[in-house]
Design an enzyme around this catalytic site. Sequence first.
Site, PDB file in Angstrom:
ATOM      1  N   ASN A  61       0.855  -1.194   0.000  1.00 51.54           N
ATOM      2  CA  ASN A  61       0.000   0.000   0.000  1.00 51.54           C
ATOM      3  C   ASN A  61       0.894   1.248   0.000  1.00 51.54           C
ATOM      4  O   ASN A  61       2.121   1.138  -0.008  1.00 51.54           O
ATOM      5  CB  ASN A  61      -0.956  -0.026   1.192  1.00 51.54           C
ATOM      6  CG  ASN A  61      -0.207  -0.133   2.500  1.00 51.54           C
ATOM      7  OD1 ASN A  61       0.597   0.733   2.833  1.00 51.54           O
ATOM      8  ND2 ASN A  61      -0.448  -1.213   3.249  1.00 51.54           N
ATOM      9  N   HIS A  62       0.270   2.409   0.043  1.00 50.38           N
ATOM     10  CA  HIS A  62       1.022   3.667  -0.148  1.00 50.38           C
ATOM     11  C   HIS A  62       1.719   4.183   1.111  1.00 50.38           C
ATOM     12  O   HIS A  62       2.299   5.262   1.077  1.00 50.38           O
ATOM     13  CB  HIS A  62       0.082   4.766  -0.636  1.00 50.38           C
ATOM     14  CG  HIS A  62      -0.402   4.547  -2.033  1.00 50.38           C
ATOM     15  ND1 HIS A  62       0.444   4.494  -3.104  1.00 50.38           N
ATOM     16  CD2 HIS A  62      -1.654   4.350  -2.533  1.00 50.38           C
ATOM     17  CE1 HIS A  62      -0.250   4.287  -4.210  1.00 50.38           C
ATOM     18  NE2 HIS A  62      -1.528   4.185  -3.882  1.00 50.38           N
TER      19      HIS A  62
END
Length: 400
Positions: free
Chosen positions: A209-210
């Site tokens: 994920n970011h």
Amino acid sequence: MLNGKKILLGVCGSIAGYKSAFLVRLLVEAGAAVQVIMTEDATNFITPLTLSTLSKQPVLVQYYKTETGEWNNHVALGLWADLMLIAPVTANTMAKMALGLCDNLLTATYLSAKCPVYFAPAMDLDMWKHPTTQNNVKKLLSYQNILIKPAYGELASGLVGEGRMAEPKDIVDFLNQSLSKMLLLSGKKALVTAGPTYEPIDPVRFIANHSSGKMGFKLAEELANLGAEVTLISGPSQQETQNKNIKRININSAEEMLAQCLSYFPDTRICVMNAAVADFTPKNVADQKMKKQDISLTIELKPTVDILQTLGTQKKHNQILVGFALETNDGERYALDKLQKKNLDLIVLNSLADTGAGFKTDTNKVTVIDKELQKTVFKLKSKTEVAVDICRKIIELLPK
Ligand code: CTP
């Protein structure tokens, strides 16, 4: 500990005054701003020029600057300082301090200072042993001044005994230790998780994920600055730690993070789960790189263990557990749900709907909710400031 600290260094008339030069140097090297105040007599042992050169500040001796008639404001000096160190302090100055006599700038500043005052005596062994001196020491200690004991060794008189001023390096070590004990979270263990997790598909691919880890690293830093001994369990992140009280453990997957959290949590007083842990991981991980095919690829995912919820079930009464909720909509409702379901003491809500909040940014906008459902809404701030706010909320939960 001494980095950025404002230190008043009082120097009295003693042969140990030559050690003040080394002391100033060590304090400046440690990042402190040092303002030297000397007694008139001290200037016979070491020149103000030497100490002003090393401290990069004019040395103060008199109440007045004779050339300009300007007043050296002892009250302002006392308020400016984070700590005052009088080294060497003579039997004479200790006696004045014990009685509250202020016939020079140094003793007047001592009386005005609101910060912790450390004193490192230097004198002949019989002067040190004399009941008057010992009574003065007791009095000074009863006023919350902190003694840096003189060492045993050869004295200027040729006699051997206790009375030598502690060595500059030992004084600096003493200050470091003493200041760290005064911090609000000193002696407490904290566990922080940060960053994303990487869930492997095959040896070259993963699901992630970011998360950059910025918020979690700032939290670890702030907890350590407050004196906590921090273990930071981080997924892959470019961030770096500064404080040497942070032990960083790198992991990749949610499973690895779970294993590390379970091993550190029992000993932890404060646990802040900031990591963006993957909720799903591939059911099967290919041993070899998966080759390209013309048909579509389906990867079956299985849920990961909710680490925070697991820790919530193990939480003892003296442990503080803090979780994060990253939401896009209905933030408060979901955050309250997580607070209760995961048995948390605090939940920090941040919403991707707020500009400047969430992944990768240097800012965040959070709402902190406690078990009693007391809600504090903070404005958009730097992640460093957000970490300060969250740590304040944690400290409020500690017994007074
Ligand atoms: N968390 C965790 N283990 C997981 C998933 C989340 O410990 N497997 C923790 C996060 O570190 C965070 C909190 O649980 O402190 C909430 O994470 P979040 O992703 O906002 O919510 P989830 O519980 O995963 O629920 P959902 O994704 O449905 O919002």
